[in-house]
Design a protein around this motif. Structure first.
Motif, PDB file in Angstrom:
ATOM      1  N   THR A   1     -11.978 -57.980   5.939  1.00 24.00           N
ATOM      2  CA  THR A   1     -12.064 -56.612   6.438  1.00 24.00           C
ATOM      3  C   THR A   1     -13.498 -56.174   6.665  1.00 24.00           C
ATOM      4  O   THR A   1     -14.426 -56.663   6.014  1.00 24.00           O
ATOM      5  CB  THR A   1     -11.401 -55.634   5.461  1.00 24.00           C
TER       6      THR A   1
ATOM      7  N   ASN B   1      -6.784 -58.753  24.566  1.00 24.53           N
ATOM      8  CA  ASN B   1      -6.719 -57.605  23.679  1.00 24.53           C
ATOM      9  C   ASN B   1      -5.997 -56.437  24.344  1.00 24.53           C
ATOM     10  O   ASN B   1      -6.008 -56.287  25.568  1.00 24.53           O
ATOM     11  CB  ASN B   1      -8.097 -57.205  23.132  1.00 24.53           C
TER      12      ASN B   1
ATOM     13  N   SER C   1     -11.583 -53.055  10.731  1.00 24.14           N
ATOM     14  CA  SER C   1     -10.961 -54.219  11.339  1.00 24.14           C
ATOM     15  C   SER C   1     -10.525 -55.183  10.252  1.00 24.14           C
ATOM     16  O   SER C   1     -11.057 -55.165   9.140  1.00 24.14           O
ATOM     17  CB  SER C   1     -11.915 -54.919  12.320  1.00 24.14           C
TER      18      SER C   1
ATOM     19  N   THR D   1      -7.655 -60.720  15.172  1.00 26.50           N
ATOM     20  CA  THR D   1      -8.187 -59.508  14.571  1.00 26.50           C
ATOM     21  C   THR D   1      -7.462 -58.266  15.081  1.00 26.50           C
ATOM     22  O   THR D   1      -7.185 -58.148  16.274  1.00 26.50           O
ATOM     23  CB  THR D   1      -9.695 -59.385  14.856  1.00 26.50           C
TER      24      THR D   1
ATOM     25  N   THR E   1      -9.143 -59.419   9.971  1.00 27.77           N
ATOM     26  CA  THR E   1      -8.837 -60.679  10.632  1.00 27.77           C
ATOM     27  C   THR E   1      -7.472 -61.185  10.202  1.00 27.77           C
ATOM     28  O   THR E   1      -6.834 -60.642   9.296  1.00 27.77           O
ATOM     29  CB  THR E   1      -9.891 -61.745  10.316  1.00 27.77           C
TER      30      THR E   1
ATOM     31  N   LEU F   1     -15.686 -47.806  16.033  1.00 28.22           N
ATOM     32  CA  LEU F   1     -14.887 -48.668  15.169  1.00 28.22           C
ATOM     33  C   LEU F   1     -14.745 -48.032  13.795  1.00 28.22           C
ATOM     34  O   LEU F   1     -15.731 -47.636  13.174  1.00 28.22           O
ATOM     35  CB  LEU F   1     -15.539 -50.046  15.038  1.00 28.22           C
TER      36      LEU F   1
ATOM     37  N   SER G   1      -7.735 -53.887  14.752  1.00 28.50           N
ATOM     38  CA  SER G   1      -8.750 -52.887  14.450  1.00 28.50           C
ATOM     39  C   SER G   1      -8.212 -51.483  14.675  1.00 28.50           C
ATOM     40  O   SER G   1      -7.257 -51.279  15.429  1.00 28.50           O
ATOM     41  CB  SER G   1      -9.994 -53.080  15.324  1.00 28.50           C
ATOM     42  N   TRP G   2      -8.868 -50.535  14.020  1.00 36.53           N
ATOM     43  CA  TRP G   2      -8.673 -49.121  14.284  1.00 36.53           C
ATOM     44  C   TRP G   2      -9.977 -48.531  14.799  1.00 36.53           C
ATOM     45  O   TRP G   2     -11.040 -48.767  14.220  1.00 36.53           O
ATOM     46  CB  TRP G   2      -8.241 -48.359  13.033  1.00 36.53           C
ATOM     47  N   TYR G   3      -9.887 -47.772  15.880  1.00 30.92           N
ATOM     48  CA  TYR G   3     -10.992 -47.011  16.432  1.00 30.92           C
ATOM     49  C   TYR G   3     -10.611 -45.536  16.428  1.00 30.92           C
ATOM     50  O   TYR G   3      -9.436 -45.189  16.326  1.00 30.92           O
ATOM     51  CB  TYR G   3     -11.308 -47.444  17.865  1.00 30.92           C
TER      52      TYR G   3
ATOM     53  N   CYS H   1      -5.284 -48.039  17.954  1.00 32.48           N
ATOM     54  CA  CYS H   1      -5.102 -49.391  17.461  1.00 32.48           C
ATOM     55  C   CYS H   1      -5.506 -50.391  18.531  1.00 32.48           C
ATOM     56  O   CYS H   1      -5.223 -50.192  19.718  1.00 32.48           O
ATOM     57  CB  CYS H   1      -3.631 -49.595  17.069  1.00 32.48           C
ATOM     58  N   ASN H   2      -6.165 -51.460  18.132  1.00 30.79           N
ATOM     59  CA  ASN H   2      -6.550 -52.533  19.040  1.00 30.79           C
ATOM     60  C   ASN H   2      -6.237 -53.870  18.386  1.00 30.79           C
ATOM     61  O   ASN H   2      -6.440 -54.042  17.183  1.00 30.79           O
ATOM     62  CB  ASN H   2      -8.036 -52.451  19.378  1.00 30.79           C
TER      63      ASN H   2
END
Length: 118
Positions: A57, A106, A50, A33, A52, A47, A35-37, A95-96
């Motif tokens: 999404t 992560n 996200s 996955t 996968t 969050l 993600s953007w925070y 970004c994560n």
């Protein structure tokens, strides 16, 4: 070890659009996955979206219908298309990603500033 580098932030007028990119490099077998925070001054980090590795999404309620997350697995890159931007979207966007090497780890990018203002 993995490095994530965000780009595409900047100043935009209300109602405008920006596209953020996050490119991953380093030693890993695959990315799960991504993600953007985002985090505004004095606020918690929330969050935004996200995605996968299969393309499923999820979006935060405040951006649903305006933002679209996507990924290019060949480029190890995740994108965030932001449309109809509002001043409330002003924040540092991070970004994560979940990376598989010997185990799942992560990592966070350094962040990119998005400012929505007239």
């Amino acid at each position: 070890q993995v490095q994530l580098v965000e780009s595409g932030g900047g100043l935009v007028q209300p109602g405008g659009s920006l596209r953020l990119s996050c490119a991953a490099s380093g030693s890993f077998a695959s990315i799960n996955t991504m993600s953007w925070y985002r985090q505004a001054p004095g606020k918690q980090r929330d969050l935004v979206a996200s995605i996968t590795n299969r393309g499923t999404t999820n979006y935060g309620d405040s951006v649903k219908g305006r933002f679209t997350i996507s990924r290019d697995n060949a480029k190890n890159t995740v994108y965030l298309q932001m449309n109809s931007l509002k001043p409330e979207d002003t924040a540092v966007y991070y970004c994560n990603g979940e990376f598989l090497w010997l185990r799942i780890e992560n990592y966070w990018g350094q962040g990119t500033q998005v400012t929505v203002s007239s």
